[in-house]
Design a protein around this motif. Structure first.
Motif, PDB file in Angstrom:
ATOM      1  N   LYS A 149       8.387   9.691  -6.806  1.00 13.08           N
ATOM      2  CA  LYS A 149       7.600   9.556  -5.580  1.00 13.08           C
ATOM      3  C   LYS A 149       7.411   8.077  -5.250  1.00 13.08           C
ATOM      4  O   LYS A 149       7.577   7.204  -6.103  1.00 13.08           O
ATOM      5  CB  LYS A 149       6.232  10.215  -5.770  1.00 13.08           C
ATOM      6  CG  LYS A 149       6.283  11.718  -5.991  1.00 13.08           C
ATOM      7  CD  LYS A 149       4.883  12.270  -6.180  1.00 13.08           C
ATOM      8  CE  LYS A 149       4.912  13.776  -6.401  1.00 13.08           C
ATOM      9  NZ  LYS A 149       3.545  14.324  -6.639  1.00 13.08           N
ATOM     10  N   ALA A 150       7.052   7.825  -4.003  1.00 11.59           N
ATOM     11  CA  ALA A 150       6.697   6.459  -3.614  1.00 11.59           C
ATOM     12  C   ALA A 150       5.487   6.021  -4.439  1.00 11.59           C
ATOM     13  O   ALA A 150       4.667   6.843  -4.864  1.00 11.59           O
ATOM     14  CB  ALA A 150       6.378   6.409  -2.128  1.00 11.59           C
ATOM     15  N   TYR A 151       5.399   4.719  -4.685  1.00 12.26           N
ATOM     16  CA  TYR A 151       4.333   4.177  -5.534  1.00 12.26           C
ATOM     17  C   TYR A 151       3.764   2.937  -4.865  1.00 12.26           C
ATOM     18  O   TYR A 151       4.503   2.150  -4.257  1.00 12.26           O
ATOM     19  CB  TYR A 151       4.906   3.809  -6.906  1.00 12.26           C
ATOM     20  CG  TYR A 151       3.933   3.099  -7.832  1.00 12.26           C
ATOM     21  CD1 TYR A 151       3.020   3.813  -8.588  1.00 12.26           C
ATOM     22  CD2 TYR A 151       3.937   1.705  -7.935  1.00 12.26           C
ATOM     23  CE1 TYR A 151       2.130   3.169  -9.434  1.00 12.26           C
ATOM     24  CE2 TYR A 151       3.040   1.053  -8.779  1.00 12.26           C
ATOM     25  CZ  TYR A 151       2.149   1.793  -9.525  1.00 12.26           C
ATOM     26  OH  TYR A 151       1.271   1.144 -10.353  1.00 12.26           O
ATOM     27  N   SER A 152       2.468   2.748  -4.965  1.00  9.32           N
ATOM     28  CA  SER A 152       1.877   1.518  -4.455  1.00  9.32           C
ATOM     29  C   SER A 152       0.843   1.001  -5.444  1.00  9.32           C
ATOM     30  O   SER A 152       0.238   1.773  -6.199  1.00  9.32           O
ATOM     31  CB  SER A 152       1.226   1.750  -3.086  1.00  9.32           C
ATOM     32  OG  SER A 152       0.118   2.611  -3.198  1.00  9.32           O
ATOM     33  N   VAL A 153       0.690  -0.303  -5.450  1.00 11.09           N
ATOM     34  CA  VAL A 153      -0.309  -0.942  -6.310  1.00 11.09           C
ATOM     35  C   VAL A 153      -0.912  -2.102  -5.533  1.00 11.09           C
ATOM     36  O   VAL A 153      -0.202  -2.868  -4.875  1.00 11.09           O
ATOM     37  CB  VAL A 153       0.303  -1.420  -7.654  1.00 11.09           C
ATOM     38  CG1 VAL A 153       1.454  -2.391  -7.436  1.00 11.09           C
ATOM     39  CG2 VAL A 153      -0.765  -2.063  -8.537  1.00 11.09           C
ATOM     40  N   THR A 154      -2.225  -2.214  -5.573  1.00  9.68           N
ATOM     41  CA  THR A 154      -2.915  -3.297  -4.889  1.00  9.68           C
ATOM     42  C   THR A 154      -3.226  -4.405  -5.887  1.00  9.68           C
ATOM     43  O   THR A 154      -3.833  -4.154  -6.933  1.00  9.68           O
ATOM     44  CB  THR A 154      -4.213  -2.800  -4.233  1.00  9.68           C
ATOM     45  OG1 THR A 154      -3.879  -1.840  -3.230  1.00  9.68           O
ATOM     46  CG2 THR A 154      -4.973  -3.948  -3.582  1.00  9.68           C
ATOM     47  N   LEU A 155      -2.794  -5.609  -5.562  1.00 10.19           N
ATOM     48  CA  LEU A 155      -3.038  -6.769  -6.410  1.00 10.19           C
ATOM     49  C   LEU A 155      -4.236  -7.553  -5.896  1.00 10.19           C
ATOM     50  O   LEU A 155      -4.419  -7.712  -4.684  1.00 10.19           O
ATOM     51  CB  LEU A 155      -1.824  -7.698  -6.420  1.00 10.19           C
ATOM     52  CG  LEU A 155      -0.459  -7.107  -6.739  1.00 10.19           C
ATOM     53  CD1 LEU A 155       0.593  -8.220  -6.708  1.00 10.19           C
ATOM     54  CD2 LEU A 155      -0.465  -6.404  -8.083  1.00 10.19           C
ATOM     55  N   PHE A 156      -5.035  -8.048  -6.824  1.00 13.95           N
ATOM     56  CA  PHE A 156      -5.994  -9.101  -6.540  1.00 13.95           C
ATOM     57  C   PHE A 156      -5.507 -10.315  -7.327  1.00 13.95           C
ATOM     58  O   PHE A 156      -5.621 -10.360  -8.554  1.00 13.95           O
ATOM     59  CB  PHE A 156      -7.407  -8.716  -6.985  1.00 13.95           C
ATOM     60  CG  PHE A 156      -8.105  -7.759  -6.063  1.00 13.95           C
ATOM     61  CD1 PHE A 156      -8.924  -8.223  -5.045  1.00 13.95           C
ATOM     62  CD2 PHE A 156      -7.919  -6.393  -6.200  1.00 13.95           C
ATOM     63  CE1 PHE A 156      -9.568  -7.342  -4.185  1.00 13.95           C
ATOM     64  CE2 PHE A 156      -8.558  -5.501  -5.352  1.00 13.95           C
ATOM     65  CZ  PHE A 156      -9.380  -5.971  -4.332  1.00 13.95           C
ATOM     66  N   VAL A 157      -4.925 -11.275  -6.625  1.00 20.40           N
ATOM     67  CA  VAL A 157      -4.411 -12.480  -7.280  1.00 20.40           C
ATOM     68  C   VAL A 157      -5.525 -13.523  -7.257  1.00 20.40           C
ATOM     69  O   VAL A 157      -5.955 -13.963  -6.188  1.00 20.40           O
ATOM     70  CB  VAL A 157      -3.164 -13.018  -6.558  1.00 20.40           C
ATOM     71  CG1 VAL A 157      -2.583 -14.203  -7.328  1.00 20.40           C
ATOM     72  CG2 VAL A 157      -2.122 -11.911  -6.407  1.00 20.40           C
ATOM     73  N   VAL A 158      -5.984 -13.909  -8.445  1.00 15.02           N
ATOM     74  CA  VAL A 158      -7.140 -14.805  -8.539  1.00 15.02           C
ATOM     75  C   VAL A 158      -6.739 -16.159  -9.106  1.00 15.02           C
ATOM     76  O   VAL A 158      -5.760 -16.296  -9.830  1.00 15.02           O
ATOM     77  CB  VAL A 158      -8.260 -14.190  -9.407  1.00 15.02           C
ATOM     78  CG1 VAL A 158      -8.655 -12.809  -8.901  1.00 15.02           C
ATOM     79  CG2 VAL A 158      -7.851 -14.104 -10.873  1.00 15.02           C
ATOM     80  N   HIS A 159      -7.494 -17.165  -8.737  1.00 16.18           N
ATOM     81  CA  HIS A 159      -7.410 -18.481  -9.360  1.00 16.18           C
ATOM     82  C   HIS A 159      -8.841 -18.987  -9.453  1.00 16.18           C
ATOM     83  O   HIS A 159      -9.340 -19.668  -8.561  1.00 16.18           O
ATOM     84  CB  HIS A 159      -6.539 -19.439  -8.546  1.00 16.18           C
ATOM     85  CG  HIS A 159      -6.320 -20.754  -9.219  1.00 16.18           C
ATOM     86  ND1 HIS A 159      -5.686 -21.815  -8.605  1.00 16.18           N
ATOM     87  CD2 HIS A 159      -6.662 -21.199 -10.468  1.00 16.18           C
ATOM     88  CE1 HIS A 159      -5.634 -22.849  -9.427  1.00 16.18           C
ATOM     89  NE2 HIS A 159      -6.233 -22.490 -10.569  1.00 16.18           N
ATOM     90  N   GLN A 160      -9.494 -18.620 -10.554  1.00 18.19           N
ATOM     91  CA  GLN A 160     -10.914 -18.916 -10.716  1.00 18.19           C
ATOM     92  C   GLN A 160     -11.145 -20.404 -10.955  1.00 18.19           C
ATOM     93  O   GLN A 160     -10.240 -21.143 -11.352  1.00 18.19           O
ATOM     94  CB  GLN A 160     -11.485 -18.062 -11.855  1.00 18.19           C
ATOM     95  CG  GLN A 160     -11.484 -16.593 -11.519  1.00 18.19           C
ATOM     96  CD  GLN A 160     -11.952 -15.675 -12.626  1.00 18.19           C
ATOM     97  OE1 GLN A 160     -12.036 -14.470 -12.425  1.00 18.19           O
ATOM     98  NE2 GLN A 160     -12.232 -16.206 -13.794  1.00 18.19           N
ATOM     99  N   LYS A 161     -12.369 -20.815 -10.719  1.00 21.35           N
ATOM    100  CA  LYS A 161     -12.734 -22.224 -10.802  1.00 21.35           C
ATOM    101  C   LYS A 161     -12.424 -22.779 -12.186  1.00 21.35           C
ATOM    102  O   LYS A 161     -12.749 -22.167 -13.199  1.00 21.35           O
ATOM    103  CB  LYS A 161     -14.230 -22.399 -10.499  1.00 21.35           C
ATOM    104  CG  LYS A 161     -14.719 -23.836 -10.545  1.00 21.35           C
ATOM    105  CD  LYS A 161     -14.151 -24.657  -9.414  1.00 21.35           C
ATOM    106  CE  LYS A 161     -14.608 -26.109  -9.486  1.00 21.35           C
ATOM    107  NZ  LYS A 161     -13.887 -26.887 -10.514  1.00 21.35           N
ATOM    108  N   SER A 162     -11.816 -23.957 -12.220  1.00 26.05           N
ATOM    109  CA  SER A 162     -11.512 -24.609 -13.499  1.00 26.05           C
ATOM    110  C   SER A 162     -12.702 -25.464 -13.929  1.00 26.05           C
ATOM    111  O   SER A 162     -13.689 -25.602 -13.210  1.00 26.05           O
ATOM    112  CB  SER A 162     -10.264 -25.484 -13.346  1.00 26.05           C
ATOM    113  OG  SER A 162     -10.497 -26.485 -12.373  1.00 26.05           O
ATOM    114  N   GLY A 163     -12.594 -26.057 -15.118  1.00 20.87           N
ATOM    115  CA  GLY A 163     -13.619 -26.982 -15.601  1.00 20.87           C
ATOM    116  C   GLY A 163     -14.461 -26.396 -16.714  1.00 20.87           C
ATOM    117  O   GLY A 163     -14.938 -25.260 -16.631  1.00 20.87           O
TER     118      GLY A 163
END
Length: 233
Positions: A149-163
């Motif tokens: 079957k067709a497949y989908s996935v939702t990404l949350f691409v993060v780049h959290q604060k450094s330091g």
């Protein structure tokens, strides 16, 4: 396995192109920030070795910069679908996704409030805490293959604060990302969600544990520290 989708996350580190962005001036001027060709080539070679179907990138300048790099070194890899949206970072870096499959519903929350104010030790003392760099939400839509079957996935691409002293900021960014993901799950309980990117923390630290506490599963939970496959700064 047959039919599997390979997802790669990669902080490519300052992928600035050779075009001067007039919006970036003064301390943030990008005219001398072009990523050296040797670095661009090495990053592309890492992608070729991994052979991902979908790549979540951090620290790219713009959609134009991603397309420039793709067309220069990865034109034959099938990454026809690309999304990159302004994250709100004053340095001009954002998150992006390259995919062999169609992408939809791309969304960001630049400068979204996270609650509370910065502590006295911060250079932003007393100011409201907002996303330093908004996550990029985007859905990967995989067409039916070999009877599947067709497949989908939702990404949350993060780049959290450094330091080192910004753990409190990362905690709030993680909590807000969890909130956004749970909103999706509330409307669609069967939705597949992956949270990936540069979290700027160890798996044992509170910002990362916020995801686990919310019911997400660590994809690298079977790693053994100090083994060659598990490398971290």
């Amino acid at each position: 396995p047959a039919g599997a989708i390979r997802l790669m996350s990669y902080n490519i580190e300052n992928l600035f192109d050779d075009k001067d962005d007039p919006k970036l001036t003064g301390r943030q001027d990008d005219k001398d920030m072009i990523k050296p060709e040797s670095h661009r080539r090495a990053a592309a070679e890492a992608v070729r070795r991994a052979q991902p179907d979908v790549i979540a990138l951090q620290e790219v300048e713009s959609l134009e910069a991603v397309l420039w790099w793709r067309d220069e070194f990865l034109k034959d890899m099938g990454y026809e679908h690309v999304v990159s949206l302004d994250s709100g970072d004053d340095r001009g870096i954002e998150n992006a996704v390259l995919s062999r499959f169609p992408l939809s519903d791309a969304k960001v929350w630049p400068d979204a409030p996270l609650g509370g104010t910065h502590p006295n030790k911060s250079e932003f003392k007393g100011q409201p805490i907002n996303f330093r760099r908004s996550p990029l939400q985007v859905t990967v839509n995989v067409p039916p293959q070999a009877g599947d079957k067709a497949y989908s996935v939702t990404l949350f691409v993060v780049h959290q604060k450094s330091g080192r002293d910004n753990g409190y900021w990362r905690e709030r960014e993680a909590a807000k990302t969890v909130e956004l993901a749970k909103e999706l799950l509330a409307s669609d309980p069967d939705r597949n969600i992956v949270i990936c990117g540069d979290m700027n923390c160890q798996a044992t630290e509170k910002p990362f544990r916020a995801y686990i506490g919310a019911g997400f599963v660590d994809a690298f939970r079977d790693r053994v520290k100090n083994e060659s496959k598990w490398v971290t700064h």
